[in-house]
Design an enzyme around this catalytic site. Structure first.
Site, PDB file in Angstrom:
ATOM      1  CB  CYS A  71      -0.995  -0.003   1.154  1.00 34.38           C
ATOM      2  SG  CYS A  71      -0.291   0.102   2.816  1.00 34.38           S
ATOM      3  CG  HIS A 121      -4.574   0.055   3.637  1.00 40.48           C
ATOM      4  ND1 HIS A 121      -3.694  -0.737   2.926  1.00 40.48           N
ATOM      5  CD2 HIS A 121      -5.541   0.409   2.752  1.00 40.48           C
ATOM      6  CE1 HIS A 121      -4.134  -0.865   1.670  1.00 40.48           C
ATOM      7  NE2 HIS A 121      -5.250  -0.165   1.552  1.00 40.48           N
ATOM      8  CG  HIS A 133      -6.483   0.209  -1.927  1.00 35.62           C
ATOM      9  ND1 HIS A 133      -6.662  -0.518  -0.785  1.00 35.62           N
ATOM     10  CD2 HIS A 133      -7.500  -0.143  -2.739  1.00 35.62           C
ATOM     11  CE1 HIS A 133      -7.729  -1.270  -0.888  1.00 35.62           C
ATOM     12  NE2 HIS A 133      -8.263  -1.060  -2.060  1.00 35.62           N
TER      13      HIS A 133
END
Length: 157
Positions: A71, A121, A133
């Site tokens: 990520c 994240h 993402h």
């Protein structure tokens, strides 16, 4: 150049686009998650375009591109291509951004997912409540709806 003449080049930049994903609006073509040529000058918009161009790239923990990403590797890579430097991890990136409210978010801002005070994240806001993402092992870079309210927003300066 007419909007119809721009469709092929926009489809190439956006990857595969279905007939439902393209709509003619006011003489221009709009593809969700990809900014217009007029907005392409900003680093945030450029980073968003880079992330979208990585659609389908496999997730790999610790990877920073160009073919595989985790990520924060995707956000680091995308902003680097846009001329901005970010630290490596999602938490470090959160600490380096200008924190903004959900109401102030714009396409290209970073979206940080958190549990309590811990960021776990990050993705790039694409507008319409969606992010680009690299989700998790076994998945690929993709556009996805934000699935929780436990998010913070940050703007790269």
């Amino acid at each position: 150049m007419t909007a119809l003449n721009r469709v092929p080049s926009l489809m190439v930049r956006a990857g595969t686009a279905s007939a439902f994903a393209i709509a003619a609006v006011g003489g221009s073509v709009v593809i969700p998650g990809v900014a217009s040529d007029a907005a392409a000058a900003t680093p945030a918009t450029k980073a968003l375009q880079v992330a979208a161009s990585k659609k389908g790239a496999p997730y790999r923990y610790g990877a920073t591109g160009p073919g595989r990403f985790d990520c924060s590797g995707l956000t680091l890579y995308s902003y680097k291509k846009a001329g901005k430097k970010l630290p490596r991890t999602a938490a470090q990136q959160y600490n380096k951004t200008h924190h903004i409210s959900a109401g102030s978010r714009k396409a290209g801002d970073l979206v940080f997912f958190h549990s309590g005070s811990s960021v776990y994240h990050v993705g790039i806001y694409a507008g319409g409540g969606k992010i680009w993402h690299a989700p998790k092992t076994g998945d690929v870079v993709r556009l996805q709806k934000i699935w929780t309210k436990s998010v913070w927003y940050g703007r790269v300066s």
